[in-house]
Design a protein around this motif. Structure first.
Motif, PDB file in Angstrom:
ATOM      1  N   UNK A 111      28.016  20.385 -51.533  1.00 39.51           N
ATOM      2  CA  UNK A 111      26.773  19.789 -52.028  1.00 39.51           C
ATOM      3  C   UNK A 111      27.009  18.863 -53.208  1.00 39.51           C
ATOM      4  N   UNK A 112      28.145  19.031 -53.893  1.00 39.33           N
ATOM      5  CA  UNK A 112      28.450  18.156 -55.021  1.00 39.33           C
ATOM      6  C   UNK A 112      29.076  16.836 -54.565  1.00 39.33           C
ATOM      7  N   UNK A 113      29.520  16.793 -53.323  1.00 39.01           N
ATOM      8  CA  UNK A 113      30.116  15.567 -52.797  1.00 39.01           C
ATOM      9  C   UNK A 113      29.045  14.510 -52.579  1.00 39.01           C
ATOM     10  N   UNK A 121      32.610  14.540 -43.395  1.00 47.45           N
ATOM     11  CA  UNK A 121      33.167  15.883 -43.202  1.00 47.45           C
ATOM     12  C   UNK A 121      32.478  16.604 -42.054  1.00 47.45           C
ATOM     13  N   UNK A 122      31.159  16.538 -42.045  1.00 45.10           N
ATOM     14  CA  UNK A 122      30.381  17.199 -40.993  1.00 45.10           C
ATOM     15  C   UNK A 122      30.741  16.636 -39.618  1.00 45.10           C
ATOM     16  N   UNK A 127      31.782  18.660 -36.172  1.00 42.72           N
ATOM     17  CA  UNK A 127      31.356  18.154 -34.861  1.00 42.72           C
ATOM     18  C   UNK A 127      32.510  17.616 -34.026  1.00 42.72           C
ATOM     19  N   UNK A 128      33.663  17.403 -34.624  1.00 44.59           N
ATOM     20  CA  UNK A 128      34.878  16.957 -33.940  1.00 44.59           C
ATOM     21  C   UNK A 128      34.755  15.562 -33.310  1.00 44.59           C
ATOM     22  N   UNK A 129      34.029  14.658 -33.964  1.00 39.89           N
ATOM     23  CA  UNK A 129      33.933  13.294 -33.466  1.00 39.89           C
ATOM     24  C   UNK A 129      35.201  12.525 -33.806  1.00 39.89           C
ATOM     25  N   UNK A 148      37.385   8.105 -46.793  1.00 41.54           N
ATOM     26  CA  UNK A 148      36.284   8.963 -47.234  1.00 41.54           C
ATOM     27  C   UNK A 148      36.566  10.417 -46.897  1.00 41.54           C
ATOM     28  N   UNK A 149      37.042  10.655 -45.682  1.00 37.94           N
ATOM     29  CA  UNK A 149      37.371  12.018 -45.262  1.00 37.94           C
ATOM     30  C   UNK A 149      38.504  12.591 -46.109  1.00 37.94           C
TER      31      UNK A 149
END
Length: 169
Positions: A111-113, A121-122, A127-129, A148-149
């Motif tokens: 949440x701090x990101x 990240x999500x 989700x493995x996209x 970014x990742x």
């Protein structure tokens, strides 16, 4: 597009859309509402659905945009923060508590990101996209997605190590 064709394309996406919405909105109920709204928009535009190269990415982008718009709206102040945690009844109590604390800590750190890092990240780790799909969804080039990742993972890793090594020499 016929109703069954539409359902065959969109229904398998419901869990992914929900997870993305929940990552952005946090509230379980708000995430469900967001997915329902996106499904309605997809249904109303179903005649265009076959023209999209990747309907999956299009639906995820719609969900992301809807959720971000929702956060910006006046109603965002009414959003409730609700967390649901995974439990496994076969684990020892100590293991359950440790896992729950670890997940809570990870969510607090996430949440701090910045929002962009949270979404990347999500999409990638949960989700493995593929990178190219994420770049289309977030309107970034693939290199920016990778950077970014990498930064998001490094921040998580540093914060977790700092927390778990606290007081250990």
């Amino acid at each position: 597009m016929q109703q069954q064709e539409f359902l065959d394309i969109v229904l398998p996406l419901k869990d992914k859309l929900f997870r993305m919405a929940k990552r952005i909105l946090v509230s379980h109920d708000e995430a469900q509402d967001a997915v329902q709204e996106v499904f309605l928009k997809l249904w109303n535009g179903r005649h265009k659905m076959k023209t999209y190269k990747n309907p999956d990415a299009f639906a995820m982008t719609m969900t992301k945009n809807y959720c971000l718009d929702r956060l910006k709206s006046r109603q965002a102040s009414n959003l409730k923060i609700v967390h649901s945690n995974y439990t496994n009844s076969n684990e020892r109590l100590e293991d359950q508590i440790e896992a729950k604390d670890g997940v809570s800590l990870l969510f607090k750190i996430m949440e701090t990101l910045p929002k962009q890092q949270q979404m990347v990240l999500q999409l990638r780790d949960v989700e493995q996209y593929e990178y190219k799909d994420i770049s289309k969804m977030l309107d970034l080039n693939e290199t920016a997605v990778r950077v970014t990742l990498s930064r998001a993972r490094k921040t998580l890793r540093t914060a977790l190590l700092k927390t778990y090594k606290y007081g250990v020499n």
